[in-house]
Structure formats: structure tokens, C-alpha cells
Design an enzyme around this catalytic site. Sequence first.
Site, PDB file in Angstrom:
ATOM      1  N   GLY A 177      30.106  55.191  52.219  1.00 50.22           N
ATOM      2  CA  GLY A 177      29.266  54.968  51.051  1.00 50.22           C
ATOM      3  C   GLY A 177      28.043  55.861  51.062  1.00 50.22           C
ATOM      4  O   GLY A 177      28.110  57.067  51.332  1.00 50.22           O
ATOM      5  N   GLY A 178      26.888  55.223  50.803  1.00 51.56           N
ATOM      6  CA  GLY A 178      25.632  55.978  50.731  1.00 51.56           C
ATOM      7  C   GLY A 178      25.343  56.754  52.002  1.00 51.56           C
ATOM      8  O   GLY A 178      24.670  57.787  51.976  1.00 51.56           O
ATOM      9  N   GLY A 410      34.538  94.264  42.732  1.00 49.67           N
ATOM     10  CA  GLY A 410      33.445  93.284  42.717  1.00 49.67           C
ATOM     11  C   GLY A 410      33.193  92.740  44.107  1.00 49.67           C
ATOM     12  O   GLY A 410      32.055  92.407  44.467  1.00 49.67           O
ATOM     13  N   ALA A 411      34.261  92.655  44.892  1.00 44.43           N
ATOM     14  CA  ALA A 411      34.108  92.115  46.246  1.00 44.43           C
ATOM     15  C   ALA A 411      33.283  93.066  47.119  1.00 44.43           C
ATOM     16  O   ALA A 411      32.606  92.630  48.045  1.00 44.43           O
ATOM     17  CB  ALA A 411      35.468  91.854  46.861  1.00 44.43           C
TER      18      ALA A 411
HETATM   19  C1  HXC Z   1      26.385  44.978  56.027  1.00 47.44           C
HETATM   20  C2  HXC Z   1      28.074  45.669  57.378  1.00 47.44           C
HETATM   21  C3  HXC Z   1      28.324  46.785  56.531  1.00 47.44           C
HETATM   22  C4  HXC Z   1      27.490  46.943  55.384  1.00 47.44           C
HETATM   23  C5  HXC Z   1      29.711  46.844  58.159  1.00 47.44           C
HETATM   24  N1  HXC Z   1      28.967  45.751  58.355  1.00 47.44           N
HETATM   25  N2  HXC Z   1      29.339  47.485  57.051  1.00 47.44           N
HETATM   26  N3  HXC Z   1      27.114  44.782  57.115  1.00 47.44           N
HETATM   27  N4  HXC Z   1      26.538  46.024  55.179  1.00 47.44           N
HETATM   28  N5  HXC Z   1      27.640  47.966  54.551  1.00 47.44           N
HETATM   29  C6  HXC Z   1      29.059  44.780  59.443  1.00 47.44           C
HETATM   30  C7  HXC Z   1      30.341  43.975  59.387  1.00 47.44           C
HETATM   31  O1  HXC Z   1      30.198  42.879  58.516  1.00 47.44           O
HETATM   32  C8  HXC Z   1      30.461  43.527  60.829  1.00 47.44           C
HETATM   33  O2  HXC Z   1      29.589  42.464  61.054  1.00 47.44           O
HETATM   34  C9  HXC Z   1      29.915  44.706  61.599  1.00 47.44           C
HETATM   35  O3  HXC Z   1      29.147  45.472  60.661  1.00 47.44           O
HETATM   36  C10 HXC Z   1      31.019  45.607  62.147  1.00 47.44           C
HETATM   37  O4  HXC Z   1      31.902  45.898  61.086  1.00 47.44           O
HETATM   38  P1  HXC Z   1      33.488  45.784  61.221  1.00 47.44           P
HETATM   39  O5  HXC Z   1      34.040  45.779  59.855  1.00 47.44           O
HETATM   40  O6  HXC Z   1      33.828  44.658  62.110  1.00 47.44           O
HETATM   41  O7  HXC Z   1      33.809  47.142  61.989  1.00 47.44           O
HETATM   42  P2  HXC Z   1      35.055  48.095  61.810  1.00 47.44           P
HETATM   43  O8  HXC Z   1      36.312  47.303  61.792  1.00 47.44           O
HETATM   44  O9  HXC Z   1      34.882  49.135  62.848  1.00 47.44           O
HETATM   45  O10 HXC Z   1      34.887  48.744  60.362  1.00 47.44           O
HETATM   46  C11 HXC Z   1      33.774  49.565  60.070  1.00 47.44           C
HETATM   47  C12 HXC Z   1      33.712  49.888  58.563  1.00 47.44           C
HETATM   48  C13 HXC Z   1      33.770  48.568  57.752  1.00 47.44           C
HETATM   49  C14 HXC Z   1      34.869  50.809  58.204  1.00 47.44           C
HETATM   50  C15 HXC Z   1      32.416  50.641  58.329  1.00 47.44           C
HETATM   51  O11 HXC Z   1      32.799  47.639  58.287  1.00 47.44           O
HETATM   52  C16 HXC Z   1      33.493  48.773  56.306  1.00 47.44           C
HETATM   53  O12 HXC Z   1      34.373  49.176  55.557  1.00 47.44           O
HETATM   54  N6  HXC Z   1      32.256  48.449  55.872  1.00 47.44           N
HETATM   55  C17 HXC Z   1      31.858  48.585  54.492  1.00 47.44           C
HETATM   56  C18 HXC Z   1      31.779  50.040  54.107  1.00 47.44           C
HETATM   57  C19 HXC Z   1      31.305  50.251  52.688  1.00 47.44           C
HETATM   58  O13 HXC Z   1      32.011  49.947  51.733  1.00 47.44           O
HETATM   59  N7  HXC Z   1      30.075  50.677  52.555  1.00 47.44           N
HETATM   60  C20 HXC Z   1      29.500  50.933  51.261  1.00 47.44           C
HETATM   61  C21 HXC Z   1      28.291  50.075  51.129  1.00 47.44           C
HETATM   62  S1  HXC Z   1      27.617  50.364  49.494  1.00 47.44           S
HETATM   63  P3  HXC Z   1      29.935  41.264  62.057  1.00 47.44           P
HETATM   64  O14 HXC Z   1      28.744  40.394  61.998  1.00 47.44           O
HETATM   65  O15 HXC Z   1      31.197  40.659  61.539  1.00 47.44           O
HETATM   66  O16 HXC Z   1      30.141  41.903  63.371  1.00 47.44           O
HETATM   67  C22 HXC Z   1      26.804  51.830  49.633  1.00 47.44           C
HETATM   68  C23 HXC Z   1      26.248  52.358  48.342  1.00 47.44           C
HETATM   69  C24 HXC Z   1      25.012  53.144  48.546  1.00 47.44           C
HETATM   70  O17 HXC Z   1      26.649  52.419  50.654  1.00 47.44           O
HETATM   71  C25 HXC Z   1      24.986  54.272  47.583  1.00 47.44           C
HETATM   72  C26 HXC Z   1      23.787  55.115  47.762  1.00 47.44           C
HETATM   73  C27 HXC Z   1      23.979  56.438  47.082  1.00 47.44           C
END
Ligand code: HXC
Length: 520
Positions: A177-178, A410-411
Amino acid sequence: MEIDNHMSMDKRLAELKERRQKIELGGGADKLAKHRSQGKLTARERIAALVDSNSFQETGLFAEHRAVLFGMAGKEAPADGVVTGAGTIGGRLIHLASQDFTVLGGSAGELHSTKVAEIMAQSLKTGTPFVFINDSGGARVQEGIDSLSGYGKVFHTNVMLSGAVPQISLICGPCAGGAAYSPALTDFVIQTRQAQMFITGPQVIKQVTGEQVTAEQLGGPDAHMVNSGVIHFIAENDEEAALLCQKLLSFLPSNNMEDPPVLASDGNVDPNPVLNDIVPDDPKQPYDVRDVILNVIDNADFLEVQSGFAPNIVIGFGRIVGRAVGIIANQPAYLAGVLDINASTKASRFIRFCNAFNIPLLTFVDVPGFLPGVQQEHGGIIRHGAKMLFAYSAATVPKLTVILRKSYGGAHLAMCAKDLGADRCFAWPTAEVAVMGAEGAVEIVFRKEIQEAQDKAARRKELIEEYRKVFANPYVAAGRRLVDDVIEPASTRFVIAQSLEYLNTKRELRPAKKHGLIPL
Ligand code: HXC
């Protein structure tokens, strides 16, 4: 932890130690074990691998988030999931941030991002590089738009730093994401084999487009090196990423007001006869331009950038008698070294980086032209190819060009011809400077004559030879002063070293303006 205001110093120190140790454990033993089992270093270990021992000074260790929604009230998040501070590499100061995936997935909440933006600002104030070690699930979802706002601060600061101090991103885990956009705003991105980087993950892509793809296929290092061009280096693991970052920084000044460090050198610029035999006699036969580069620079020590993206152009850093140079070279071993969209964007960005940080440009030319084809035209080769013309013309650092073989059309201009402001243009005796290749030229100029000839093939061959005789050499261009000198290949290192020495004090002023408008 409760605070007792009447504690002895011993007790206070014990408390300090306890608090510090707890925070330094990050997300706790279980999360650390899971993290390590994936072959990754922790956020703090990554810092230790990067900076000189005992040089790290941490900022914001005790920082605590203020989020209360969605289970965040009172939730411990040591250092708010990011370690920030300053340290030295080989005695040179840098500032850095290192995200801790064991703490809420390294997610970026408001405070987390404020810490990052604050340490970035220190980079700018002190004129020192910023290194961001990324390992994050992106915006901290529980904090909603506050985390979005935090990212905004980081992005804005990235742009404030851009061109003032070098910025390097290490991608050591998820970068979702961000999280992916701060690295995209930095100068160099190093991704480890354990990391994936994407804006929308595989699940969302499946929901929205129906496409099925694994995280690795979508955003693994190979995908970003070969397909997207988002990253510049692949590291096998965290340790290698730290080494690559150190090496990269060794070529760079700390900021745009300084020159790159000059390394001690024995000053040897003796002729290198190997160079006389690299370009094959047959002008159609390929060769690896890296053999030229390695035989010209100090100790064959070449740090190639984006080696897997648009391999028809080679870019990277080397040194000539201790002085750093940015090298741009057509690669005849891939697509005959043609310039296409990806090669143009790859090289243009590199040229602009070198110019921003006072690194002279050394260009090796063997280019048959821009790649023809509907895909290239509709993909915008006009717009992207123009980036090369823009980047070279706008660059005010010393610009040295060596024409090895073909330099067509041109290159020819796009590879830093004299008319684009090259300070020196040298040609090897094998150089051919022409408006296009003899085969193509003859089809245009003598089409009618060939059609009317009894033996078309023989006449075509004859005319090609005639055209080649006139233009397939460096002397016509040298006669027009488009080439400063025709040199023996073996003497290239000497000639380049001397030119760099003589151009060391080069200053070139440009019209005052906010900024030019490179065709993006
Ligand atoms: C809060 C988060 C999080 C997030 C992960 N965690 N991403 N908490 N916000 N964005 C937390 C999980 O809940 C989990 O907590 C711990 O981190 C570890 O994550 P897991 O999923 O267990 O790890 P893994 O299996 O290794 O997977 C990692 C991952 C997955 C691929 C990154 O967590 C994931 O897909 N996260 C979301 C990614 C995403 O969609 N991000 C976009 C956010 S919106 P616990 O407590 O259970 O251990 C964004 C927009 C901004 O970024 C735009 C700005 C321009």
C-alpha cells in the site's frame, strides 16, 4: 509502568534499563522468532549491519502512539514500530529509519510516520543521506486517516530531500500500500529476496480484476527488477542489502553541495591493449560493453544499477583514478544496444541523479538507433526518448562521450553528442557516425536505382558499400568537429582521466527558472 518520584538513582537506572530493554525487544519473543524464521534480521540488527559499530544514536525510542480506536487503546507498540536515528558509515554521517514488522506489522500510524519525517528533516538540515529500511504492512488501518496523514508528511519530506541529499530505500519485508510510495520517491531501491512490494495485494487484485497471482509473482524482486523497473538492486538477504547500500553511498557525496569522495589511487593510466580487441571487426557482431567499462575504470570495480531492467543500456558507478563517474553505455549484446522506452527512462533518471549530485557522466556509445515498432510508437517512444535529450542537455556536470562503434541518427544525439553539450567527444577508429545505418539509408536514397538495376542484390550491396565508405568511420564527424579526437582504444582510460582532471572546475550556468519541464 508506574512512576515512583522518590526512587534512588540506582532504582531509576534500573528502571531505565528495564524500559529500554523491553522496547528493544520489539513485538516480543514470539513475533521475533517468527520473523527470524523467515531468514530476516530485526529492525535493530539491520541498523547494526549498516552503520559503524557504536555509532548509532537513536531518536524517539520511548515514543508512544495515542490511538484509541479498534483495540488500540493502551496497546503497546514499542518505538511505535520504527527505529529512527543517526549513525555513520565509514565515518560519514547518515540518518535512517528502520521499520519493525514485529510491532503491529511495521504498520505506519501517525506517530510512526512523524518519527520518520522528523529524522528525514535532520538529513536535510545536516546535508546527509537518508536511508529508509522498509518492512511494513502499510498504513496502520486502526488509525484511519491519521495514518494517511502521516504518510503524507513522509512523502512531502521525501520530495524536499530529493536532489538535496541522496535517499536510499531498503525493502526487507512486505512493503504494501502506501508503504511502497516513499521508496518510489527515493533515488535507489534495494529489495531483498524475502520482500514483496505492491500497492494492491493479490487478494484485492483477485476481487477487482479476477487475476490470480502470488505475492512473489506480483511484487517480488525479480518482478520489480525485470518488469516494473521500480527497484535498482536485488540483495539475497538483509546483510547483503546493507553491504550494497554502503557500497552505493561510497560513490556519492553527502549532499548536492559537495563533490563525491575521491579515493586514493595509484594514478595508473597506462595503455590497456585489451581495449583494442573488444569491438569485433564485423560491425554486426555483438560484444559485451561491460568489457569496455571494466577495462577503463579503476580495478574493474563497477556497481551496475538496474542490471535486469532494459539490459540494452548499462548504467552504473565506477571510478577513474579515484574519482566517481556515472557510466551510461549501450549494450550491443542485447537488442543490438537499441534505445527503447525502458532504456530511455532508465538512463534519463540515472543521468539526472548524477547531475544532481555532481557526478561526471561518462557515456559509451554503440547504438543503431531508436527501436522501431507500433508498440514503441504507441507506448510513447517520442515522449520517453525525449527524456534522454532533456536529461543530457540539462546536465551541467562534466560530460564525456566515447563513440565505440555505431552512433546513428536521433540516438547519436540522445547518447550525449557534442551538440547536446558533451564537453569532450572521443571516437574509436571503429566508430560510425551517421544519420542512419547504410542498409536503411540506401533503401531511402537509391530505392529507384535498385529497382531498375538488372542485378538488384548486387547493386544494393554496391551502394551500401559506397555509403558505408563515406559515413562508416569517425573522420567525417571529426571533420565537422562533432568528434574532438579519434583515439586508440587502449588509451581511453588516460584520455578520460585527463579530461576529468581538466574539467574538474567546470561551471555552467543555466537560465533562472523554477524548473525545466522534462517530458514525463
Ligand atoms: C495494521 C497491520 C497491517 C496494517 C499488518 N498488520 N498490516 N496492522 N495495519 N496495514 C498486522 C497484522 O494484523 C498482524 O497483527 C501483524 O501485523 C502481522 O501481520 P500478518 O498478516 O500476520 O503477517 P504476514 O502473514 O506476514 O502478512 C504480512 C502482510 C499482511 C502481507 C503485510 O499483513 C497484509 O496484507 N497486510 C495488509 C496490507 C495492506 O493492504 N496494506 C494497505 C494498507 S492501506 P497481529 O496482531 O495479528 O500479529 C494503505 C493506504 C495508504 O497503505 C495510501 C497512502 C498513499
